[in-house]
Design a protein around this motif. Structure first.
Motif, mmCIF file in Angstrom:
data_model
loop_
_atom_site.group_PDB
_atom_site.id
_atom_site.type_symbol
_atom_site.label_atom_id
_atom_site.label_comp_id
_atom_site.label_asym_id
_atom_site.label_seq_id
_atom_site.Cartn_x
_atom_site.Cartn_y
_atom_site.Cartn_z
ATOM 1 N N GLY A 1 25.737 86.320 135.785
ATOM 2 C CA GLY A 1 24.739 85.894 134.813
ATOM 3 C C GLY A 1 23.904 87.072 134.373
ATOM 4 N N VAL A 2 23.347 86.965 133.185
ATOM 5 C CA VAL A 2 22.477 88.011 132.629
ATOM 6 C C VAL A 2 21.049 87.482 132.580
ATOM 7 C CG1 VAL A 2 21.919 89.305 130.536
ATOM 8 C CG2 VAL A 2 24.303 89.095 131.262
ATOM 9 N N ILE A 3 20.119 88.262 133.119
ATOM 10 C CA ILE A 3 18.682 87.977 132.947
ATOM 11 C C ILE A 3 18.086 89.222 132.311
ATOM 12 C CG2 ILE A 3 16.499 87.397 134.041
ATOM 13 C CD1 ILE A 3 17.961 86.059 136.273
ATOM 14 N N THR A 4 17.667 89.119 131.067
ATOM 15 C CA THR A 4 17.295 90.308 130.303
ATOM 16 C C THR A 4 16.218 89.996 129.276
ATOM 17 O OG1 THR A 4 18.233 92.108 128.936
ATOM 18 C CG2 THR A 4 19.071 89.875 128.561
ATOM 19 N N GLY A 5 15.684 91.059 128.678
ATOM 20 C CA GLY A 5 14.737 90.890 127.586
ATOM 21 C C GLY A 5 15.417 91.006 126.236
ATOM 22 N N HIS A 6 16.703 91.355 126.233
ATOM 23 C CA HIS A 6 17.432 91.553 124.977
ATOM 24 C C HIS A 6 17.787 90.222 124.328
ATOM 25 C CE1 HIS A 6 17.903 95.885 125.160
ATOM 26 N NE2 HIS A 6 18.186 95.786 126.441
ATOM 27 N N ASN B 1 32.275 89.375 124.499
ATOM 28 C CA ASN B 1 33.137 90.359 125.166
ATOM 29 C C ASN B 1 33.125 90.259 126.692
ATOM 30 O OD1 ASN B 1 33.895 91.539 122.666
ATOM 31 N ND2 ASN B 1 32.022 92.763 122.655
ATOM 32 N N LEU B 2 31.966 89.924 127.276
ATOM 33 C CA LEU B 2 31.843 89.944 128.735
ATOM 34 C C LEU B 2 31.842 88.550 129.357
ATOM 35 C CD1 LEU B 2 29.158 92.777 129.070
ATOM 36 C CD2 LEU B 2 31.653 92.965 129.102
ATOM 37 N N GLN B 3 31.551 87.553 128.548
ATOM 38 C CA GLN B 3 31.603 86.146 128.965
ATOM 39 C C GLN B 3 30.852 85.839 130.268
ATOM 40 O OE1 GLN B 3 35.861 85.431 128.957
ATOM 41 N NE2 GLN B 3 35.866 85.055 126.768
ATOM 42 N N PRO B 4 29.568 86.218 130.342
ATOM 43 C CA PRO B 4 28.782 85.819 131.518
ATOM 44 C C PRO B 4 28.585 84.311 131.517
ATOM 45 C CG PRO B 4 27.337 86.691 129.818
ATOM 46 C CD PRO B 4 28.749 86.916 129.342
ATOM 47 N N LEU B 5 28.451 83.722 132.697
ATOM 48 C CA LEU B 5 28.246 82.279 132.772
ATOM 49 C C LEU B 5 26.833 81.891 132.351
ATOM 50 C CD1 LEU B 5 30.087 81.205 136.055
ATOM 51 C CD2 LEU B 5 30.684 80.596 133.703
#
Length: 225
Positions: free
Chosen positions: A92-97, A109-113
């Motif tokens: 998973g991604v946790i970001t400010g973007h 492209n990366l298909q995070p859940l």
């Protein structure tokens, strides 16, 4: 082997880590590790694979602390390496973007859940995301979900001529200068009236006030670089 959900959280800002951990500590059944380094995160995942593997990895995308000594300098590359190695960990991604083009490229492209925004997450959202991920289901923060849906809708409405017009638009001070440049797939030139008609529809579809605003909206949606 622990029956808890093992989570590895990766972010280069310690205050962010502490903030996220303060939310996660209120969720029962978690075993949480954190690190500031993508290299260390990769090493931890690899070293625990055959003994007590991590179930979930949450990572930021950008890492300001990256230097020449680091093999993996950002979250995107960390995800790529883990997927290349076929490591069975849910990402998973946790970001400010939240820029639409960045979001779209990461998800496509990366298909995070999961894709969660730092400034909006809380204990309830993180718990929901973790449960979805453990069931191999996707979870996106509401704002991210809306961006992806809008991008998909716009792509359906786009055709080759629309893309040509949007790419040429910033290069010309007058719309009439585009006549003789925009072509159909068979090479037929598009007349100025057809170009103007297409522009009007694009402005409506993208809710743009004028052609300058249209270009900005197209860039925001990731249609233009």
């Amino acid at each position: 082997m622990s029956d808890k959900i093992k989570i590895l959280f990766v972010d280069d800002h310690q205050l962010i880590i502490e903030g996220i951990l303060s939310y996660l500590k209120d969720i029962d059944g978690l075993d949480i590790t954190s690190t500031n380094s993508c290299d260390e995160a990769y090493s931890l995942v690899k070293s625990h694979m055959n003994t007590d593997p991590y179930h979930i990895l949450f990572t930021d995308l950008s890492f300001d602390n990256a230097d020449r000594n680091m093999t993996i300098d950002c979250g995107e590359n960390l995800i790529k390496v883990l997927k290349k190695d076929s490591i069975p960990i849910k990402i998973g991604v946790i970001t400010g973007h939240s820029e639409t083009n960045r979001v779209y490229n990461v998800i496509h492209n990366l298909q995070p859940l999961a894709y969660i925004l730092k400034g909006q997450c809380n204990t309830t959202e993180l718990n929901f995301a973790i449960q979805k991920m453990m069931n191999d289901q996707v979870y996106y923060t509401h704002e991210i979900h809306e961006k992806i849906m809008k991008r998909a809708l716009i792509e359906i409405q786009m055709d080759e001529i629309a893309i040509q017009i949007l790419k040429e638009l910033p290069k010309h001070s007058k719309i009439s200068n585009m006549e003789g440049i925009i072509t159909k797939s068979d090479g037929t030139l598009i007349k100025i009236r057809a170009i103007e008609s297409k522009l009007a529809k694009l402005r409506t579809d993208l809710n743009a006030n004028n052609n300058t605003d249209l270009v900005l909206k197209a860039k925001e949606l990731g249609i233009l670089d």
